[in-house]
Structures are given as C-alpha cells and as structure tokens.
Design an enzyme around this catalytic site. Structure first.
Site, short mmCIF file in Angstrom:
data_model
loop_
_atom_site.label_atom_id
_atom_site.label_comp_id
_atom_site.label_asym_id
_atom_site.label_seq_id
_atom_site.Cartn_x
_atom_site.Cartn_y
_atom_site.Cartn_z
N CYS A 132 -6.12 -5.89 6.82
CA CYS A 132 -6.80 -4.86 6.03
C CYS A 132 -5.76 -4.20 5.13
CB CYS A 132 -7.46 -3.84 6.96
SG CYS A 132 -8.35 -2.60 6.01
N CYS A 191 -10.41 -2.31 -2.06
CA CYS A 191 -10.23 -3.34 -1.03
C CYS A 191 -8.92 -4.13 -1.25
CB CYS A 191 -11.42 -4.30 -0.99
SG CYS A 191 -11.39 -5.34 0.49
O1 PYC Z 1 -8.57 -2.95 2.10
O2 PYC Z 1 -8.47 -5.01 2.83
C1 PYC Z 1 -9.02 -3.93 2.73
C2 PYC Z 1 -10.31 -3.74 3.44
C3 PYC Z 1 -11.02 -4.66 4.15
C4 PYC Z 1 -12.16 -4.02 4.63
C5 PYC Z 1 -12.13 -2.71 4.20
N1 PYC Z 1 -10.98 -2.56 3.48
#
Ligand code: PYC
Length: 304
Positions: A88, A229
C-alpha cells in the site's frame, strides 16, 4: 478484554491505522508466512480496526512487526475492511510518518518489508514522503471487456504492488459529485473481469492546473481511495512507460477524486521499472481500542 494500540494518520486524505500493540505473536517467518497466520488465526485484528464501530470502510490498517532482515526498520502487513493488501503506497507513507512521530527512525529513510518485497520511504519534512515501490509492470494492453449496462470497456491490467485495471473509457467525469456513480461503474467493471482484478482505476482530465490526470480508485472492499493511490500511480507509471509516454526521471502528477496529489516518477534497474511516489502524510490520533468480551461488536461488523 483485549486491546489494540493504534496510531491514525492520513495520506492525502486516505486514512492509515498503524497497529503497534495487542496483535498476537505471528512468529518469525517471512512477511508472507506471517500474513497467512494473521489471516487464518487472528482475522479479528483486521476486522476490529477496519470495520465499524471502531473503523470505517476507507481505513487501511498496517500491522507493524519486527523485520526479517535487521538492516530494515520494520515489517508491515496491510489490510482493509474485507481482507489483506500486498502493498500500500499511501499506507507506507502513513507508517513512515508514524515511525517518525514515535521517534523510532534514526535517519530520514526507512525500509519496510512487505509480503511482496522491501520498499523504502524517504521523509522530506513537513509531512512530505517519497516511497520507492516494488518493481511495476503492465501485463495486458487495451483489454476489451463486456460490462453490464456499459457495453465494451477498454483498459490495461498492470501491477504496482497490487493489481489494477486502468481505464479512461467510462464517460463520467472523475469528480466528487460522481463518486456514487463511479463506484457503481467500477464495481460493474470488476464483476466483468476474470480472473478477478481487485482494484479498478478510472482516469479523467485533471481539475488542478499542476496535475496531468485525475483518478478514481475502487478498492477491494468497495471504498474509494481518497488519495491518488500509491500502488495505482505505480501501475499508471508502468503503463505510461510501456506506451512510450513517460521516460525515467520524468514526473507524473496524479490528482485524486478529492483533489489531493501524488507525484510519481521511475527509474529503470535493468528490465525492472522502479516507481517512486511522493505525497504527504500527517498523524491524526493515538488510541487504545478496547475489545471487551461482552461487546458483541468487539471485532467489528462488515458492511460488504
Ligand atoms: O496507496 O497503494 C495505495 C492504496 C491501495 C489501497 C488504498 N491505497
């Protein structure tokens, strides 16, 4: 009564809950082996932290563990409201900022072992943190799938520490007012993918003048990522490079659906593309979660 000591933070709006204490012994095996023990024997840790009434669907948890290699700072197992994540990106920034907050870092770089490899986080001051992620790559280009109510949708499948289906092809603006609609569309896309791809990333034009693109990311448990993300941005970098649209060292600014920003770039190590993603993380709270034996919801209740 059981308890879990946690520190909460957010990275560009997306929450991370680091579990420091109260987790049963997971042994001294690899991070993959410890993840299996956590999942198979102690899944209540995940559910108590990430599900209501103590958590909510966007919470990503991170169990902090001693590293296998003492040269690294810690091991970490990420989880969410329905299961476990391989890696993550925003969560790694949250863990690094939490370790800094606790005074547990010796310098400004921290190395964390995850089930899919070791990543590093460099703290740059004022909450800014750069994560160097695991090698990322595109697996499928321009895959066409038939989606109920949408027709044919075209997208790429790429690995950025988690698997992503990336598409621009949905005809709905990536905007906070469309979150319910985007969630519905992304859920339909996920249902049409076989084998399953658990993260769906929908792109559109940016709102911010400093961004190249804006995304909406549906996470495995049905929540949307408030940040752009980290693993999803890594997957995007791999696709841009594969298409000849981004060179090593060039910066890609990825805006999230709520308007926050990650800056991504990459280096090449032989054939491997190594992404770096920069964002800001802030500690928001310290708590001891109390799980009383009499409380019927001490281990949370899933909504999905
Ligand atoms: O930042 O990789 C990320 C992530 C995955 C799911 C929520 N955030």
């Amino acid at each position: 009564m059981k308890f879990l000591s946690v520190i909460d933070s957010h990275t560009e709006g997306e929450p991370t809950r680091v579990v420091l204490d109260g987790v049963p012994d997971l042994g001294a095996g690899s991070m993959r082996e410890r993840l299996e023990i956590l999942r198979d024997r102690y899944d209540w840790v995940r559910s108590a932290c990430a599900n209501e009434p103590r958590g909510f669907d966007a919470v990503v948890g991170a169990v902090l563990l001693p590293p296998v290699d003492p040269a690294n700072d810690a091991g970490v197992l990420f989880f969410n409201n329905t299961g476990y994540l391989h890696m993550c990106g925003h969560g790694t920034m949250g863990v690094a900022e939490t370790l800094r907050h606790l005074g547990r870092l010796h310098g400004n770089v921290c190395r964390l072992e995850t089930p899919v490899g070791t990543v590093s986080a460099t703290l740059r001051g004022d909450g800014a943190i750069t994560v160097e992620n695991v090698p990322s790559y595109r697996r499928d280009k321009a895959l066409q799938i038939e989606v109920e109510g949408l027709g044919t949708v075209t997208g790429d499948v790429a690995w950025g520490g988690n698997w992503f289906f990336l598409t621009q092809d949905v005809g709905v603006a990536v905007a906070p007012g469309n979150i319910a609609l985007l969630t519905d569309i992304a859920t339909r896309i996920r249902a049409a993918l076989s084998p399953e791809i658990d993260h769906i990333e929908i792109f559109g034009p940016p709102s911010r003048p400093d961004a190249h693109s804006k995304n909406f990311v549906l996470c495995p448990g049905g929540a949307y990522d408030r940040s752009p993300c980290g693993t999803g941005t890594s997957a995007k970098l791999a696709c841009l490079h594969a298409d000849g649209k981004l060179r090593p060292g060039e910066v890609w600014r990825q805006e999230s659906v709520i308007g926050s920003l990650f800056e991504g770039t990459f280096r090449l190590d032989g054939e491997s593309l190594i992404p770096s993603v920069n964002g800001r993380a802030y500690v928001t709270g310290e708590a001891k979660l109390l799980l009383r034996d009499q409380d019927p919801f001490r281990h949370g209740f899933p909504l999905t």
